[in-house]
Design an enzyme around this catalytic site. Sequence first.
Site, PDB file in Angstrom:
ATOM      1  N   GLU A 174       0.850  -1.212   0.000  1.00 38.99           N
ATOM      2  CA  GLU A 174       0.000   0.000   0.000  1.00 38.99           C
ATOM      3  C   GLU A 174       0.875   1.247   0.000  1.00 38.99           C
ATOM      4  O   GLU A 174       0.776   2.114   0.888  1.00 38.99           O
ATOM      5  CB  GLU A 174      -0.972   0.003   1.195  1.00 38.99           C
ATOM      6  CG  GLU A 174      -1.999  -1.113   1.109  1.00 38.99           C
ATOM      7  CD  GLU A 174      -3.121  -1.052   2.138  1.00 38.99           C
ATOM      8  OE1 GLU A 174      -3.126  -0.157   3.000  1.00 38.99           O
ATOM      9  OE2 GLU A 174      -4.013  -1.931   2.076  1.00 38.99           O
ATOM     10  N   GLU A 297      -4.497  -8.843  -0.144  1.00 38.92           N
ATOM     11  CA  GLU A 297      -5.290  -8.651   1.082  1.00 38.92           C
ATOM     12  C   GLU A 297      -6.732  -8.551   0.640  1.00 38.92           C
ATOM     13  O   GLU A 297      -7.063  -7.725  -0.229  1.00 38.92           O
ATOM     14  CB  GLU A 297      -4.880  -7.369   1.825  1.00 38.92           C
ATOM     15  CG  GLU A 297      -3.519  -7.465   2.481  1.00 38.92           C
ATOM     16  CD  GLU A 297      -3.160  -6.222   3.287  1.00 38.92           C
ATOM     17  OE1 GLU A 297      -4.071  -5.553   3.814  1.00 38.92           O
ATOM     18  OE2 GLU A 297      -1.954  -5.925   3.367  1.00 38.92           O
TER      19      GLU A 297
HETATM   20  O1  AHR Z   1      -4.752  -6.190   7.113  1.00 34.45           O
HETATM   21  C1  AHR Z   1      -4.676  -5.038   7.895  1.00 34.45           C
HETATM   22  C2  AHR Z   1      -4.069  -3.855   7.154  1.00 34.45           C
HETATM   23  O2  AHR Z   1      -4.912  -3.461   6.121  1.00 34.45           O
HETATM   24  C3  AHR Z   1      -2.752  -4.098   6.475  1.00 34.45           C
HETATM   25  O3  AHR Z   1      -1.663  -3.967   7.318  1.00 34.45           O
HETATM   26  C4  AHR Z   1      -2.730  -3.019   5.424  1.00 34.45           C
HETATM   27  O4  AHR Z   1      -1.970  -3.366   4.306  1.00 34.45           O
HETATM   28  C5  AHR Z   1      -4.183  -2.808   5.104  1.00 34.45           C
HETATM   29  O5  AHR Z   1      -4.542  -1.486   5.058  1.00 34.45           O
END
Ligand code: AHR
Length: 497
Positions: A174, A297
């Site tokens: 991110e 994710e």
């Molecule tokens: O999964 C939790 C968080 O969500 C992670 O650390 C981040 O990459 C995302 O914003």
Amino acid sequence: MSDAAIRLWPALGGARINPNIYGHFAEHLGRCVYEGIWVGPRSSIPNEQGMRLDVLAGLKQLRTPVLRWPGGCFADDYHWRAGIGPVSKRPATVNIWWQQGESNEFGTDEFMSLCRILGSEPYLCCNVGTGSAREARDWVEYCNYGGESYLSRMRARHGSPEPYGVRFWGVGNETWGCGGRFRAEDYAKEYVRFANYMRTMDPGIELVACGTCYEDYKNPALVVWNHDFCEEMYHPDLIDHLSMHRYFRRGSGADFSDGEFRALFADVLAMERDLELAEAVLAYFYPDKSVGIIFDEWGVWHPEATVENGLEQAHTLRDALLAGAVLNLFNRWAHRVTMANIAQTINVLQCMAMTDGKKMFLTPTYHVFDMMRGHMAANLVTQEVDCPTFDAHPIGLREKKAVPALSVSASRSGKRIVLSVVNQSVDEDVETVIEVREATIANVTGRMLNSDTPRDRNTFETPKAVTPKRLKIENPAGDFVYTFPAHSLTVLGITVE
Ligand code: AHR
């Protein structure tokens, strides 16, 4: 006359479903790694090399293909050298994103042992935010270099003379947000610098760039991130995959209205939009190369999961069905989706299991991964679905959409077809004719995940409230009719002659 029809053409060859779509993500966050996986070799909780046996057994059963580590936001402030060597000499550091201490007891070598025990491929995310290209390139050397060097000798001293052969490397996480707040053009320049040295250190690695998804479009600068990054990142040889993240949220974990139930499944259409838009950008900028899309994710993130409680939340049937619908989507996109990692393996967000001291329970989502694992490495089957729809408004899209009641995917390995169907209707059963074209059905078996209400959940007190049941199916000679109950996942194994 039935309400719906599913027609399958197993004889038409389809794309191979990358097993890595069924991957997981474990971050140094709350109780995911520490407590959830790592309890240390001297713990009274039964463990292998410091990792709890009950969790290992659960993840082995899922044949967890790939595991992403160490973050998440944590990755862009993680300095891998802090986590190697004698544990007593490792520094105590601060996990700034998740506001907790970091003992560094669980580091690269422990993570590699975990992957080896599970038979999973490691996927490392390197530090672009506070790290350097030198540090990232050195991590590749430490893990993968087979010749004689200071770092490969160090790895051997730490127990592994053989290289770990880590194939997947994320260049930051991110990077538009916690991973450095870059603009797309600036990240593209950093990306080239990091990727150049990492790739040269080991030409066999696969590099993953950070992208954005539609949900992120609340921030106008991110609307065009994928486009701007690819335009500036003019070295197609340095990118193998583009990663995106999508979290779902409608109502809270165990308390939601029927409307919020419907909206959650509508949001899967928004995720499909992410795929369409990203694919268009990748095809435009890299016409001679199939750059994969990775959702490294994804999952439900309910409002009660906060930094204060280590991102822990309730685990209902609704979450599990959402996972089934998303996995169906990834299967149908097998030609482009090369990996996905649900967030996060244990105790955090949409996890597979919750632990409390010696106790553990499996979440409903765990059962979905177990039921659908027959799709891994199988070939997608061409399908046609006619079914009722309901109207709901996907997040980020301008208008309401007709959401199909049935989310479907099918795959084939040899004579066996796996058909997974989520009935996304909160209250309507859907009687369906299942037709397998140009093949004769020899046998059908199945399992179903359902409960009285989609709000039913597993807890330490009721660990098996939501578990799959075996189905008794009369062996049909041809097309057959099956009724998918409201809010259910059914996975059928159809053997054809
Ligand atoms: O999964 C939790 C968080 O969500 C992670 O650390 C981040 O990459 C995302 O914003």
